[in-house]
Design an enzyme around this catalytic site. Sequence first.
Site, short mmCIF file in Angstrom:
data_model
loop_
_atom_site.label_atom_id
_atom_site.label_comp_id
_atom_site.label_asym_id
_atom_site.label_seq_id
_atom_site.Cartn_x
_atom_site.Cartn_y
_atom_site.Cartn_z
N ASP A 527 2.12 1.96 -3.79
CA ASP A 527 1.46 0.67 -3.63
C ASP A 527 0.23 0.66 -4.53
OD1 ASP A 527 0.81 -1.80 -2.61
OD2 ASP A 527 0.17 -1.08 -0.65
N GLU A 530 -1.04 -1.75 -9.55
CA GLU A 530 -1.24 -2.75 -10.62
C GLU A 530 -2.13 -2.24 -11.76
OE1 GLU A 530 -1.73 -3.35 -7.39
OE2 GLU A 530 0.15 -4.38 -6.96
N ASP A 608 1.95 -8.99 -0.15
CA ASP A 608 1.33 -9.34 1.13
C ASP A 608 1.49 -10.82 1.46
OD1 ASP A 608 0.72 -6.71 1.05
OD2 ASP A 608 -1.38 -6.98 0.53
#
Lengths: 953, 575
Positions: A527, A530, A608
């Site tokens: 996770d 980015e 999310d």
Amino acid sequence: MVKHENFKTCDQSGFCRRNRAYADTASSVSSWDSPYRLDSASIAFKDGKLTGTILKSVANSDHAVRLPVTITFLESGTARVTVDEEKRQKGEIELRHDSKAKKERYNEVEDWVIVGGTQVSKGAAVSKGEAGSTKVVYGPGSKFEAVITHAPFGIEFRRDGEVQIKLNERGLLNMEHWRAKVDKPAEEKKEGEEAVVEEASKEVTEDESTWWEETFGGNTDSKPRGPESVALDITFPGYEHVVGLAEHAGPLSLRQTRGGDDSYTEPYRFYNADVFEYEMDSPMTLYGSIPFMQAVKKDSVVGVFWMNAAETWVDIVKGKTSANPLSLGIGSQTTTQTHWFSESGLLDVFVFLGPTPHDVMKSYSELTGGSQLPAEFSLGAHQCRWNYVTDEDVKDVDRKMDKHRIPYDVIWLDIEYTDGKKYFTWDPDTFPDPLGMQKQLDEHDRKLVAIIDPHIKNEANYWVVDELKSKDLAVHNKDDNIYEGWCWPGSSYWIDAFGANARKWWATLFQYTKFPSSAPNLWLWNDMNEPSVFNGPETTMPKDNLHSGNWEHRDVHNLNGMTLVNATYEGLLARSKEEEKAGGRRPFVLTRSFFAGSQRMGAMWTGDNQAEWSHLKASIPMVLSMGASGFPFAGADIGGFFGNPSKELLTRWYQAGAFYPFSRAHAHIDTRRREPYLAGEPYTGIITQAQRLRYSLLPSWYTAFYHASESGTPVVKPMYFAFPGDEKAFAIDDQFLLGSTGLLAKPVTEEGATSVDIYLSDKEKYFDYFDYTVYSGPGHVTVQAPLDRIPLIMRAGHIFPRRDRPRRSSGLMKFDPFTLVLVLGDSGDAEGDLYLDDGESFEYQDGAYIHRKFHYDAATQSLSSEDLSTPGKKTKAYLKAMEKVRVEKVVIVNAPVSWKSKTEVELAEEGGSASGKRRVPMSWQEEGSGKANWAIVRDPGVGIGKGWSITFD
Amino acid sequence: MRHTGALLCLGAASVAYAASDSPRPRGVGPEFAKFYKDSNAFTCISNPSITLLPSQVNDDYCDCPDGSDEPGTAACAHLSTLSPSTPANVAAHDSVNATIVLPGFYCKNKGHQPSYLHFGNVNDGVCDYELCCDGSDEWEGVGGVKCEDRCKEIGKEWRKMDEARQRSMGNAVKRRKELVTEAGRLRKEVEDRVQTLHTQIQGAEKHVADLERELEDVQRREKGKVVKGNVGEKAGKLGVLVGLARQRIDELKENLIRTKGERNSAKERMEELEAILSTFKEEYNPNFNDEGVKRAVRAWENYVAKDKPTVGDAAHDRDIDEIVKSDEENGINWDEYTGQEEESDVDLLYDFEAYLPVPFRTWLDQKLRDLRIMLVENGILADLSTDSSGSEPKAVAEARNRLSAAQDELKNAQNGLNSHNEDLNKDYGPSDVFRALKDTCISTDSGEYTYELCFMGRTTQKPKKGGGHTNMGSYNRLETIHVDEDLPADGRGLGKGDRIAMKHEGGQHCWNGPNRSTTVVLACAEKEEIWKIVEEEKCVYRMEVGTPAVCGLDGNGSGNGGGDGEAKKSPRDEL
């Protein structure tokens, strides 16, 4: 609510503003002349490659900027256009601020993205064209042509003589060449002269305000290389729809971004970012980027892939054109014009000429790789929450799922399992016995997935950060020191997975000997890759950070997520010597951030989302768009991440989620518990049915994933993909087909709905999955959908496999028999296939798999199983292991009335004696009242890996 | 190992059928043996119209709509409301009775207790020893699985456990009896006290009435005195002034005590708030870039950096404590002044501070006036100018004091009576049993915290590493809730059925969440112990607690009865 102020608008992104302004100037000036021309003398063609130099004329300068161009024609029929800049290429530029950044335009995207399909076309040849242009004929059957206009530079791609794609038709090609910063003395303004001066300067100078420095959200980008953006307009004449450009939260058929009805005002943006509470129907950037687009018109799909990893924006404008202006709409067609611009790097674009969506996806996936053939367990149900707080909690959920007879395969751990957010550790208080937990899961062949993020806690006596620092494997800041930022653990460093050494090191961390208390049934979740940096500009890294090879973060940003997954994947292939010896196991890695090519390594989810009906609804076009972008292993958080779903919403979401390729329930730490057994009746029972439906169809899902891995076809297919001849279906993005099973689903996404309208593209008959109600197209039909019903219909002409025995996990179904469902039309054949292997190893690459084609021949009324496999050295052993796995039942939906009195069918088996035909019982059932009759062949008992045929005549 | 009750119950059943012991098809329990006796044909149990060949029984193909032809395989496992149904899967025809009769795959478990296993778990490659200790569920050996018979050891272990459990349950029941007795004793105590209070109150009421009369008399007498003349006028004035001073001191003292109480509670609140904010600062997610949150954090940091006012300085507190002691303890005998009627030392009156103890005097000098002003300004202290009772004669005042003391006594007695009556009416559970546990506290460690339950009090979370305790809710009421948990081998768990639960509510507020609350679910055990604590969702806790107090309350003499027919019934979830 998304915090818009945290993310740049086009106007706040210098190169976006400049290129949009460039486009405005080009369209407002009637005689716009693109300043780029291909030097005819420089053109050379050799081995499927055309090379030359584009000369860019610059105002107030006699020297043209030299831009080397390469146009490569590939064997697959794909063409690639690459433009570089000579001065930067040769390093003949100066960097400001004593930057250590590399001088070249970033030219390593292909090292990350392209894995094949690069054989150049042997048949491509220059053919005689009109003066001032060069024509290259290429592609399958030499049906493709690229007509390159020299001045201004532009290319028309034609298929069968018809123009499909035009580059630089609007003259928006823009390569911001290197220039030294000229510090102009502040001009003294004299009264009265002001106006004159401004008028004069306007003509000769450009707006430099965003060339040398840009500040956003309190962070200043030092931009040591000055302006360097690349831009190009790409036109699809006659194409009304464009799809792809994942990941965005909007419709599958992309909206216009400048002017027009329902237009967005911002271009589609690619700058992978941790967007908190993202909004629906928006071109805003999200977590991943696949700058691949397909244009769709009746019976033709073409595509382009813009291979650039820097911040990228895409403007889309559609215009009606008419062959005859007086014909008033008759024969008029819509043309889609797109405008692409990236902040830095090469101009590198691939052109696919179709004509079918399969062709485009196949060519694209040859280049960027098919999607991973996932470990089979990962197609089962995933139960996640931030957080299962203790190892006992995990075990308790596991027991309760069994107690309520709800199948699932994987339970997940979010960040709280770690000791103080230090990855590769366990919280000693809450997870005192990780191995015991993993062992309990393994008893029912279940897995654990734990999160590991790229930010490494900056804390003393933490071996991971110690190694990261001592080996110098972290991302550097613009001054070439280790970059420190803020994330979950507080002060952190980021692994620079662009470096081979860093990846190698990272991979070793997953060895059982290194990752304490990790068991073979532990897999991974990456996770925040980015990367998410809480205190960085746009919640990510400064663009002038430096990566391995001194590439600026600006050049590589959108690749960042993928590099980490690469390293994790490598680490998981074999975590011990024994595993390595055994040939490794297929890793499972879930990623939030991705780029073109990430599909080779695992699954993604849409980040999310929120527990709202609108998010459930939006999840379907998002998942379809991922499939159309070549990354089909996608899903949204079932139930919605933020907030508490109503029981109805939760139930509908589980039903929809049973048709996400990646089916995972997830919830935020502040939400109430919502494991399916907590919902109570009737909800728990309905959710259980949805999960069991998913499990019974797993053989079909796995087969669809096999096709995706082979040829890039989406696992859940949008309507345009399945029916490229039906224009009315192109914009439909709330219903889809599962692989080639002919199963068409339209999950309910409206509160209180009791039915849905499904659009049928063709005249084929369709049958309700659950009661065999007959529907006929084309057009809309209403399908009943009370809460306990998923709108799911079966298209005639298909055969799909199921395994009907409810088991606790997919692993426990391994040796279960198959049911084949043969869905017949009133006439015509039916077809389907089954791919099967051990679901976990790479032995399928040595032939350890079964691939059968099932064919029903209407003329002879016979159903047969044919071998589609290519035998390898492990084929025999695998077939032996699967010897006892049989077809236990054949269900024939819409069985002909002429079979009414039949009680037996004739079965012939491969390898049986010549006279080895046997009779097998069959029964025919009449349904009546708008429902299809059906028949069952009772226990044909044929091995699933065997050839056989059943004759109904 | 679980479902103990069920195993026993099945055991009894097997005895009943032992007589008809002929070889049964695989997976058939003795109570269904009769359906499988005919060696020429098999008739679907719920569908007598459907007759099959004997060879179709357990041939791994589901023929009967009720699944009865496959008692020993998983072929009919999909016949369930939990599975998606299609016409060809479940013969959903009006004429067909698809009521499923078989409870599951029957494991004989020789050497232990027989039980039924879900059909879906048959031949799936997993040895389900929990229910099928003989390993008979994996008779097909799919994927090469071999399940050896472990009934001997499992049975032995189980019997050992069971014995211990029985013993423990016996003890528990005994202990509950003790608790009930103890509760009864405690109740009797309260009842006795109520009786006493009644009598006391009657007496006190009489006393008050007497004193009222006395006061009236004295007042009448004193009125006459005043009229009589001005003898000792001077002394009278001093007496009046001293009386006034005394009264004012008393009032100030009273107010001081009250203010101190208020200050302490404000201080507590402030500390709580500071703790919340400091956690907030530590735990907030800077990722969210919420300007509001960031501002709050900055403001907090500034606040922390500021010099703290010296609230609650210990010396200061000691002074106050000293002041609020009774005057006698401080060496003042007011009667000395009011009593000396003949003395007329006016200076003394004005210098009366000199007679006060040192701490009182200095403090009074420096602070009392300010404090008084502050109190008056804040409306805490009544404006004394309206007080006109200052000139009351001593005798009247004394009578009045006696009366007021008696009234106080009466009030106390009445309050006591009320609270005891309330206590008697309070729900202490069946047989008043929790009365015996009141104020008993138990605790357990879980993760980084120690959790404490004080019966009929509050639940508390205490960090092991130190730091403030967190109130997880105060006892509010009893409820009955339904639970359905697997009972661990040692019997320490909730089991299945209705259980008494104590609701604790109104605990410390949760950032971004509700006030903490705890549901304490009780099940029978030998002694009070917390088995498990889970945060079911944010700041909503559930404690599973064992106590003999609830033994036998679920209609099942031996405690939880967690396994009451569960193994037998559970496969019917599928029906």
